[in-house]
Write an enzyme that holds these catalytic residues in place. Structure first.
Site, mmCIF file in Angstrom:
data_model
loop_
_atom_site.group_PDB
_atom_site.id
_atom_site.type_symbol
_atom_site.label_atom_id
_atom_site.label_comp_id
_atom_site.label_asym_id
_atom_site.label_seq_id
_atom_site.Cartn_x
_atom_site.Cartn_y
_atom_site.Cartn_z
ATOM 1 C CG ASN A 1 -1.758 1.232 1.340
ATOM 2 O OD1 ASN A 1 -1.922 1.956 0.355
ATOM 3 N ND2 ASN A 1 -2.315 1.490 2.522
ATOM 4 C CD1 TRP A 2 3.779 1.241 -2.742
ATOM 5 C CD2 TRP A 2 3.796 2.415 -4.651
ATOM 6 N NE1 TRP A 2 4.648 0.629 -3.604
ATOM 7 C CE2 TRP A 2 4.680 1.324 -4.795
ATOM 8 C CE3 TRP A 2 3.639 3.289 -5.735
ATOM 9 C CZ2 TRP A 2 5.407 1.095 -5.960
ATOM 10 C CZ3 TRP A 2 4.363 3.046 -6.903
ATOM 11 C CH2 TRP A 2 5.242 1.966 -6.998
ATOM 12 C CE LYS A 3 0.238 3.554 4.732
ATOM 13 N NZ LYS A 3 -0.092 3.660 6.125
ATOM 14 C CG HIS B 81 -5.955 1.701 4.829
ATOM 15 N ND1 HIS B 81 -5.562 2.674 5.721
ATOM 16 C CD2 HIS B 81 -4.914 0.829 4.717
ATOM 17 C CE1 HIS B 81 -4.319 2.410 6.120
ATOM 18 N NE2 HIS B 81 -3.904 1.299 5.527
ATOM 19 C CD GLU C 70 -3.165 5.446 6.497
ATOM 20 O OE1 GLU C 70 -3.109 5.488 5.260
ATOM 21 O OE2 GLU C 70 -2.229 5.017 7.205
ATOM 22 C CD GLU D 231 -3.647 -2.739 7.321
ATOM 23 O OE1 GLU D 231 -2.463 -2.885 7.025
ATOM 24 O OE2 GLU D 231 -4.341 -1.781 6.947
ATOM 25 N N GLY E 235 2.032 2.293 10.649
ATOM 26 C CA GLY E 235 2.982 3.400 10.481
ATOM 27 C C GLY E 235 3.672 3.847 11.758
ATOM 28 C CB SER F 34 4.888 -1.577 12.224
ATOM 29 O OG SER F 34 4.382 -0.279 12.442
ATOM 30 N N GLY G 193 2.831 -1.214 4.314
ATOM 31 C CA GLY G 193 2.740 0.202 3.945
ATOM 32 C C GLY G 193 4.128 0.777 3.718
ATOM 33 N N GLY G 194 4.656 1.449 4.728
ATOM 34 C CA GLY G 194 5.937 2.165 4.617
ATOM 35 C C GLY G 194 7.053 1.356 3.970
#
Ligand code: PEP
Length: 229
Positions: A8-10, A93, A95, A151, A157, A189, A210-211
């Site tokens: 997930n590159w957001k 998600h 977010e 999640e 994150g 994470s 993600g990150g």
């Protein structure tokens, strides 16, 4: 069945050049991987630029709308994602639940629309109650076809990944209510340091990253670790 690893590159990276570079490095680094299905979910604007039928990497959206088309300014329909070459779409998600105020009802409608368009939804949840509401009205075979990512919000994150026994408990609880054949992923994470434990010890069918997915070397390492399990 192959393990699923979803990137997930957001809302990253800022330029197409960087997006292409991350994608190409990742693609090159995992060309010999056999047991993992890798899915990259970039911002919508990069989808058509990086999608390639020859690539070993599958592509997904980070969200979709609940309608096929119409007067819905700014929205992206699941049918459009499918048409451009996506096979997956992340839905719900945390977010989006937080910043776009997405409700379980909206998420439920998006899942139904995505399935109807022929996409495989990757439903993100942080508790069991959400799954029940988000899959309301779906047939058992539709639920079986989902990927469900556990999640925990506090783990996203933050660098504070969920403890393995707690994650394992949630994995089993999700499998119980989703009829056991949906793919259950862990997200929050994930790194090359902890990836193996979530698969090997907690029994997840894959990971949502993600990150770390924006750093090709680290992401490739995660995929290779899972590939070798
Ligand atoms: C995510 O984007 O869903 C996520 C899990 O992010 P991170 O890996 O950075 O915690």
């Amino acid at each position: 069945m192959k393990y699923l690893i979803v990137a997930n590159w957001k809302c990253n990276p800022v330029t197409l050049k960087e997006a292409e570079s991350i994608f190409q490095k990742t693609e090159k680094g995992i060309k010999d991987v056999k047991n993992v299905e890798t899915i990259i979910c970039p911002p919508f604007i990069y989808l058509s630029k990086i999608v390639s039928e020859k690539s070993g990497i599958k592509i997904g959206g980070q969200d979709c709308y609940s309608q096929e088309k119409g007067a819905f300014t700014g929205e992206m329909s699941p049918n459009m994602l499918k048409e451009i070459g996506c096979q997956y779409v992340i839905i719900g998600h945390s977010e989006r639940r937080k910043y776009q105020k997405e409700t379980d009802k909206m998420i439920n409608e998006k899942i139904k629309a995505a399935l109807k368009a022929g996409l495989r939804p990757i439903l993100c949840i942080d508790n069991i109650d959400q799954i029940k509401k988000d899959t309301d009205g779906l047939s058992q075979s539709d639920i079986n076809s989902l990927a469900i990512a556990y999640e925990p919000i506090w783990a996203i994150g933050t660098g504070k990944a969920c403890g393995i026994s707690e994650a394992k408990e949630m994995n089993l609880a999700i499998k119980e209510i989703s009829g056991k054949s949906a793919s259950i992923l862990y997200g929050g994470s994930v790194s090359s340091q902890n990836a193996q434990e979530y698969i090997k010890e907690a029994g997840f069918n894959g990971l949502l990253v993600g990150g770390a997915s924006l750093k090709p070397e680290e992401f490739i390492e995660i995929i290779k670790i899972v590939d070798s399990i």
